[in-house]
Structures are given as structure tokens and as C-alpha cells.
Write an enzyme that holds these catalytic residues in place. Structure first.
Site, PDB file in Angstrom:
ATOM      1  N   ASP A 141       9.479   3.026   1.949  1.00  0.00           N
ATOM      2  CA  ASP A 141       8.270   3.801   2.226  1.00  0.00           C
ATOM      3  C   ASP A 141       8.013   3.714   3.730  1.00  0.00           C
ATOM      4  O   ASP A 141       7.444   2.732   4.222  1.00  0.00           O
ATOM      5  CB  ASP A 141       7.078   3.261   1.428  1.00  0.00           C
ATOM      6  CG  ASP A 141       5.806   4.066   1.704  1.00  0.00           C
ATOM      7  OD1 ASP A 141       5.777   4.813   2.698  1.00  0.00           O
ATOM      8  OD2 ASP A 141       4.835   3.922   0.931  1.00  0.00           O
ATOM      9  N   PHE A 147       0.865  -1.186   0.000  1.00  0.00           N
ATOM     10  CA  PHE A 147       0.000   0.000   0.000  1.00  0.00           C
ATOM     11  C   PHE A 147       0.896   1.230   0.000  1.00  0.00           C
ATOM     12  O   PHE A 147       1.626   1.485   0.952  1.00  0.00           O
ATOM     13  CB  PHE A 147      -0.958   0.053   1.200  1.00  0.00           C
ATOM     14  CG  PHE A 147      -1.939   1.187   1.038  1.00  0.00           C
ATOM     15  CD1 PHE A 147      -3.123   1.006   0.334  1.00  0.00           C
ATOM     16  CD2 PHE A 147      -1.650   2.458   1.516  1.00  0.00           C
ATOM     17  CE1 PHE A 147      -3.997   2.066   0.121  1.00  0.00           C
ATOM     18  CE2 PHE A 147      -2.524   3.521   1.305  1.00  0.00           C
ATOM     19  CZ  PHE A 147      -3.700   3.324   0.611  1.00  0.00           C
ATOM     20  N   LYS A 169       2.530  11.353   6.907  1.00  0.00           N
ATOM     21  CA  LYS A 169       1.689  11.145   8.088  1.00  0.00           C
ATOM     22  C   LYS A 169       2.163  11.931   9.320  1.00  0.00           C
ATOM     23  O   LYS A 169       1.865  13.105   9.438  1.00  0.00           O
ATOM     24  CB  LYS A 169       1.570   9.655   8.381  1.00  0.00           C
ATOM     25  CG  LYS A 169       0.797   8.894   7.281  1.00  0.00           C
ATOM     26  CD  LYS A 169       0.434   7.508   7.739  1.00  0.00           C
ATOM     27  CE  LYS A 169      -0.079   6.640   6.598  1.00  0.00           C
ATOM     28  NZ  LYS A 169      -1.478   6.894   6.263  1.00  0.00           N
TER      29      LYS A 169
HETATM   30  C1  LIG Z   1       2.976   2.975   3.563  1.00  0.00           C
HETATM   31  C2  LIG Z   1       2.100   4.064   3.014  1.00  0.00           C
HETATM   32  N1  LIG Z   1       2.499   4.759   1.942  1.00  0.00           N
HETATM   33  C3  LIG Z   1       1.773   5.757   1.429  1.00  0.00           C
HETATM   34  C4  LIG Z   1       0.537   6.094   1.965  1.00  0.00           C
HETATM   35  C5  LIG Z   1      -0.284   7.185   1.346  1.00  0.00           C
HETATM   36  O1  LIG Z   1      -0.346   8.304   2.161  1.00  0.00           O
HETATM   37  P1  LIG Z   1      -1.490   9.397   1.943  1.00  0.00           P
HETATM   38  O2  LIG Z   1      -2.783   8.754   2.339  1.00  0.00           O
HETATM   39  O3  LIG Z   1      -1.092  10.536   2.842  1.00  0.00           O
HETATM   40  O4  LIG Z   1      -1.464   9.773   0.505  1.00  0.00           O
HETATM   41  C6  LIG Z   1       0.078   5.388   3.082  1.00  0.00           C
HETATM   42  C7  LIG Z   1      -1.238   5.705   3.675  1.00  0.00           C
HETATM   43  O5  LIG Z   1      -1.841   4.942   4.375  1.00  0.00           O
HETATM   44  C8  LIG Z   1       0.880   4.345   3.620  1.00  0.00           C
HETATM   45  O6  LIG Z   1       0.475   3.644   4.677  1.00  0.00           O
END
Ligand SMILES: Cc1ncc(COP(=O)(O)O)c(C=O)c1O
Length: 402
Positions: free
Chosen positions: A230, A145, A259
């Protein structure tokens, strides 16, 4: 209060009436919050064990972060990057130091940080590695994700996230998570990057086998491929260290952050890497109206200052041990398995007892907010400021619903 006096049903109906149904929220309408606790429109209090998917690592309305935001609101909120403002350098410098990298590129949402990482890796592939134009490949993991943009969902394996949003962006290869040999087999001379979550959050807080990331690092170095971590959900203290990848003794070429970087106040994301990587971008090639704005930088600086003390990482490690001990004690008593690190856990509830959705509904009725994910798995991620008593209270509620 009688049922007729309750404001929640009307507030829920209004929210349903005026929005696209891209979420299926629990029937709770929150109006106030402090620390690890939120209060709904009817005055009922809940322990927040989701913490904005880790955007609230420092709790709701952390006094230091709120003070930084207030001070900045009274001075300067937005300039765009067409001009330089006085909050920019300190934020970038402190964040770069936290990451032990030379440069930072601020954006807003997590998905934008991922998009930025992809663009930078491709540009690096063409300019530095010498991949033929248009041929760059990025390897990702199944069940990843990374966000919701059209490019990012192009390499999702989740049908709900992906289906009927095509045509899809080419240039991605998907391999099983945690499988070093599958990754080795997928690398070609055109591979520019491997993009992985150090722990897969959305997939159910999956921790890969020990040694996997050492193998990933080795393969990337041997093949001149960038390793992009990530850490948008796993980073900034959540697992008991500044970055979850530290548990593996591995250093990525690029960190993607988001976040918690915005302190639960504003969306702040960033890419951190060295000059040989982020230096490939030239003026006009990438940007964002709001990325690195004064308010975001002021809050982001205050967030990094909190992390510089190490206090939150330590809390997460210590209280995380207590959380996992409590959860492990429920294995065989309605819980099948527990995964995670620090104050982050994926809990597989016995599907014969209830679904994940039913579990979080029952927890909410007992005043604890959490989130289900696939099947009968629930995710627990309280603010790192949670107290031992609150942690024990939440564990008791989980035991009670089982
Ligand atoms: C590992 C990871 N990458 C990227 C994102 C995407 O972030 P955003 O919702 O701020 O676009 C998330 C969101 O849950 C995430 O958990």
C-alpha cells in the site's frame, strides 16, 4: 484587522453547523494556495507541512498539472468506462511503466484501490492458487491504516476507526508490524496475500526494521502468496524514491496507489500488477463510474510525467536529509524521537511538554500547518516542491514551540 473584522470564526462556525463531526480540524479556514503555501480567509499565510496527507506531493496548483486539467476540462471530462476515451491508454501505459508492471486498474480514492487489491487477491487465490471458495485469508499488520470502508476497518486495530461499525468482514489475520517470524507463523495454505504499508503513516511514520521486507518477500514467494504494497501515502516520490518499498530492494506483486496520483486536483487511485494477477478480472466483475475518467487520466498522466524525470524523487531525498538533520538536532530539546524517510517525518514530542494536538496548534499559530497523530507524535510531510528556506523556517518554528 480587529477581531471583529476576522472572517475565520464565522467560517469555522458555519462549517461545524452543517457537517457531521467526523474530523477535528485546526481552526484555519483556507481559501487560496500556491506551492507549499496556503492563505486563510483573513489573509494569513501558512506553510503547508501536511500536503493533503501526501496528496499534494507536487504542491498546491502545480502549473503543469493545472494546465493539464484545464486542457482536459475544455475537451472531455467523463464518459464512464462503458466507452473508451483517448486519455485512458496513455495514463495506464505510463503508470504501468513507472511501476514496472504489465497492467493498471484505475479507481478514485485510496480505499477503493485497497478494496480492489483485496478483491483481486481473493479471486487470484481461488482461480490461480486453488484456495477453496470462501476460505481466502489476507494477512495485515497491527496499527495499519488502509482507509475507511467497512471491509478495511474490519482489520483495523484502531478502536476509533473500528468500534461500532460491525459486523466485520472476515478473512483477515493481524500480525505485529516488522515481525517476520509472526508473519511466517500466520501463513496457511489459504493465505492469498500479505497487505502492508512500506512505512506506516497514520501509526506515526513507522519504518520497520531493516531486512523486514526482504523477509516478507521471501515468505510470500515461498508460500505462493501475493505481496501487496500500500503505497497510497508512501509512494510517488514522498520518501525520495518513486516507491518507498524500493528502499528495501524489494518488488511487490501489487502496488496500491492514490493520493498524489491525482495531483491534488482530482481523486485518482490505481492498482498495478502483472497479467497473472490483474488478469483474473473479467468484464462485469469490478468497476467504478468515475474510475479512469478522462479528467483523472489527463491529470494522472501529467503526474506520472513529472515522476518520470526523477526530479521530485531527488528533491525529496536531498531536502529530506536536511529535514531529518534539523529534526534530529532537536532530540533531547523537546523531541524524543524522529522517524521517516525523505520529506516525511514522524516526530515524537516529549509528552511532558505538550500533546501532539497542542504542538500542531502552536505551530499553526506560528504559520506552519502539520498534523498530530497518536499521543504526542506529529507528522511532517511538506510538498516535494518546498524550498530549503521554507524547510528551515518550519524547523525554526518547531524549535520555537519546544
Ligand atoms: C496508506 C493508506 N492507504 C489508504 C488510504 C485511504 O485513502 P483514501 O482516504 O483516499 O480513501 C490512506 C489514507 O490516508 C493511506 O494513508
Amino acid at each position: 484587522m480587529t477581531d471583529l473584522d476576522m472572517r475565520t470564526p464565522g467560517a469555522l462556525a458555519d462549517a461545524e453547523r452543517w457537517t457531521a463531526h467526523n474530523y477535528h480540524p485546526l481552526p484555519v479556514v483556507i481559501s487560496d494556495a500556491e506551492g507549499a503555501w496556503v492563505t486563510d480567509v483573513d489573509g494569513k499565510r501558512y506553510l503547508d507541512f501536511l500536503a493533503g496527507y501526501s496528496a499534494l506531493n507536487f504542491g498546491h496548483r502545480h502549473p503543469g498539472l493545472i494546465a493539464a486539467a484545464h486542457a482536459q476540462l475544455d475537451r472531455l471530462t467523463l464518459t464512464s468506462r462503458a466507452f473508451v476515451h483517448d486519455q485512458f491508454a496513455e495514463f495506464c501505459q505510463r503508470l504501468a511503466a513507472l511501476c514496472d508492471k504489465e497492467l493498471v486498474l484505475p479507481m478514485n480514492t485510496g480505499a477503493e484501490a485497497v478494496e480492489t487489491g483485496i478483491k483481486v487477491a481473493r479471486k487470484w487465490g481461488y482461480q490461480v492458487k486453488g484456495v477453496p471458495d470462501g476460505q481466502a485469508e489476507i494477512i495485515v499488520a497491527a496499527d495499519n491504516f488502509h482507509g475507511r470502508t467497512t471491509t478495511i476497518i474490519s482489520f483495523s486495530t484502531d478502536a476509533d476507526a473500528r468500534n461500532e461499525f460491525g459486523p466485520y468482514t472476515p478473512g483477515f489475520k493481524i500480525v505485529p508490524y516488522g515481525d517476520r517470524d509472526a508473519l511466517a507463523a500466520a501463513i496457511t495454505p489459504n493465505t492469498v496475500a500479505v497487505l502492508l504499508e512500506p512505512i506506516q503513516g497514520e501509526a506515526g511514520v513507522l519504518v520497520p526494521p531493516a531486512g523486514y521486507f526482504a523477509g516478507v518477500r521471501e515468505l510470500c514467494t515461498e508460500n505462493n502468496v501475493l505481496f501487496i504494497a500500500d503505497e497510497i501515502q508512501s509512494g510517488l516520490g514522498r520518501t525520495g524514491k518513486s516507491f518507498a518499498i524500493e528502499h528495501e530492494g524489494v518488488v511487490p506483486d501489487m502496488y496500491l496507489l492514490g493520493k498524489a496520483l491525482g495531483g491534488g486536483i482530482v481523486p485518482v487511485s490505481a492498482v498495478a500488477a502483472n497479467k497473472d494477477v490483474l488478469g483474473v478480472l473479467k468484464p462485469g466483475e469490478h468497476g467504478s463510474t468515475f474510475g479512469g475518467n478522462p479528467l483523472a487520466c489527463a491529470v494522472g498522466t501529467a503526474v506520472v510525467k513529472l515522476l518520470e524525470t526523477g526530479e521530485f524523487q531527488q528533491r525529496s531525498a536531498e531536502l529530506g536529509a536536511r529535514l531529518h538533520e534539523g529534526l534530529n538536532a532537536l532530540i533531547g530539546r523537546g523531541v524524543l524521537a524522529v522517524r521517516g524517510r525523505g520529506l516525511w517525518a514522524g516526530v515524537d514530542i516529549d509528552p511532558q511538554l505538550m500533546t501532539g494536538r497542542q504542538a500542531v496548534e502552536r505551530l499553526a499559530a506560528r504559520g506552519v500547518l502539520a498534523k498530530d497523530t497518536h499521543g504526542s507524535t506529529i507528522r511532517l510531510a511538506p510538498p516535494l516542491t518546498v524550498t530549503e528556506a521554507d524547510l528551515d523556517h518550519a524547523l525554526a518554528q518547531l524549535a520555537a514551540i519546544l
